[in-house]
Design an enzyme around this catalytic site. Structure first.
Site, PDB file in Angstrom:
ATOM      1  N   CYS A 147       0.807  -1.219   0.000  1.00 55.63           N
ATOM      2  CA  CYS A 147       0.000   0.000   0.000  1.00 55.63           C
ATOM      3  C   CYS A 147       0.844   1.276   0.000  1.00 55.63           C
ATOM      4  CB  CYS A 147      -0.949   0.008   1.190  1.00 55.63           C
ATOM      5  SG  CYS A 147      -2.184  -1.313   1.146  1.00 55.63           S
TER       6      CYS A 147
ATOM      7  N   HIS B 201      -3.445   7.301   2.004  1.00 55.89           N
ATOM      8  CA  HIS B 201      -3.845   6.027   1.420  1.00 55.89           C
ATOM      9  C   HIS B 201      -5.280   5.738   1.843  1.00 55.89           C
ATOM     10  CE1 HIS B 201      -4.272   1.898   0.445  1.00 55.89           C
ATOM     11  NE2 HIS B 201      -4.030   1.443   1.669  1.00 55.89           N
TER      12      HIS B 201
ATOM     13  N   ASN C 227     -10.364   0.373  -1.902  1.00 53.77           N
ATOM     14  CA  ASN C 227      -8.945   0.333  -1.556  1.00 53.77           C
ATOM     15  C   ASN C 227      -8.182  -0.440  -2.622  1.00 53.77           C
ATOM     16  OD1 ASN C 227      -6.402  -0.165  -0.520  1.00 53.77           O
ATOM     17  ND2 ASN C 227      -7.103  -0.934   1.460  1.00 53.77           N
TER      18      ASN C 227
END
Length: 329
Positions: free
Chosen positions: A116, A256, A286
């Site tokens: 991520c 994020h 996501n």
């Protein structure tokens, strides 16, 4: 070789697949009550790749959009960095194919596996290359996580999505542009909080493997939440200190998009009020490393960035890896 004072983002681009998956479908499959996913994650829908759509398809569309937005001659790009956890193949890397598809004949190309936080790492490395070599770099982050989700595991099945985002970095003379502060972090003691157990050299794929060995698993969602908040907050504070800036100096906070509750808590801890937080998770979910450049591009489309803005970017994910960047527009 020509060293320059700074880099700047000349172009933004993104691509999200056309296939939209609403919460109702996943909630029905998992036996969850209506509204459960949005209450806990902030997600209303996510995009999943179409059948036959490849990681390099998503990446190429985002990269092409960034090159067009920046009006960059493809022959000028000296390096292509592809941040991804879902390459088309384990070998060869996908970045050379991406560069080829975009017609970047003079570009080196490399994959970067930073989960991520991959875009944060890629942006940091790209800035260093531009400043030391004086040549433009294309940074793309892309993932097709829908093909790595275990549909029976609630913790990951409700979150993950497919998308790509890209930026083009070019040389600049203004030292108030580009990377102003950075902090990178890792915590291998929590290496297995999010993982795909099989597929590496430790446990190669083999016939007859159980699905959970080949698909993504989140061992402890609550622990991952707590660690992400801690790492993103710490890195954001350190990056601001590195840039000699205060939270009030941040024009827009682009975290994020792991979970709306995570970045709301991080914003509160760092001192960034909700109105300055860029949010794309509700409609896009996501997509790991792709969420920050996707959010940057969408935010630029909605309200173009202007000279003098200071952006704070932060992420944390599997590994654990994390980091934060303060970026000057």
């Amino acid at each position: 070789m020509s060293r320059v004072a700074a880099s700047r983002i000349a172009g933004f681009g993104h691509y999200a697949p056309q296939r939209r998956i609403g919460n109702a479908q996943i909630e029905g499959e998992l036996g969850l009550e209506p509204g459960w996913i949005e209450r806990r994650t902030g997600i209303r829908s996510r995009r999943w790749a179409l059948d036959g759509e490849l990681l390099t398809d998503l990446a190429a569309k985002a990269g092409a959009a960034a090159l067009e937005d920046g009006d960059i001659d493809h022959g000028e790009i000296a390096l292509t960095i592809l941040a991804t956890s879902t390459p088309d193949h384990l070998l060869p890397p996908s970045a050379p194919l991406l560069a080829h598809r975009l017609g970047l004949a003079n570009s080196g190309a490399i994959d970067l596996a930073g989960a991520c936080s991959g875009f944060i790492y890629a942006l940091t490395l790209a800035d260093g290359f531009v400043r030391s070599q004086g040549r433009p770099v294309l940074v793309v982050a892309a993932n097709i996580l829908s093909r790595r989700i275990n549909p029976a595991e609630r913790a990951s099945a409700v979150l993950f999505a497919d998308a790509a985002g890209a930026v083009v970095l070019v040389p600049a003379d203004n030292t108030e542009q580009g990377l102003l502060g950075v902090d990178l972090a890792a915590d291998g003691s929590r290496y297995d909080l999010i993982s795909i157990p099989a597929g590496g050299s430790k446990q190669p794929f083999a016939a007859g493997m159980a699905a959970e060995e080949c698909l993504m698993t989140m061992r402890d969602g609550r622990e991952m939440f707590a660690q992400a908040v801690h790492m993103m907050t710490l890195c954001a504070r350190r990056a601001l200190a590195s840039a000699e800036l205060q939270p009030a100096d941040v024009s827009r906070f682009v975290p994020h998009q792991a979970n709306a509750r995570i970045f709301d808590v991080v914003g509160e801890h760092v001192g960034i009020e909700p109105g300055r937080i860029i949010r794309t998770i509700a409609e896009y979910g996501n997509s790991s490393a792709a969420t920050i450049p996707l959010s940057l591009s969408l935010a630029h489309d909605a309200r173009p960035f202007v000279a003098g803005e200071k952006l704070l970017l932060t992420a944390a994910g599997a590994g654990l890896t994390g980091g934060a960047v303060v970026w000057g527009i």
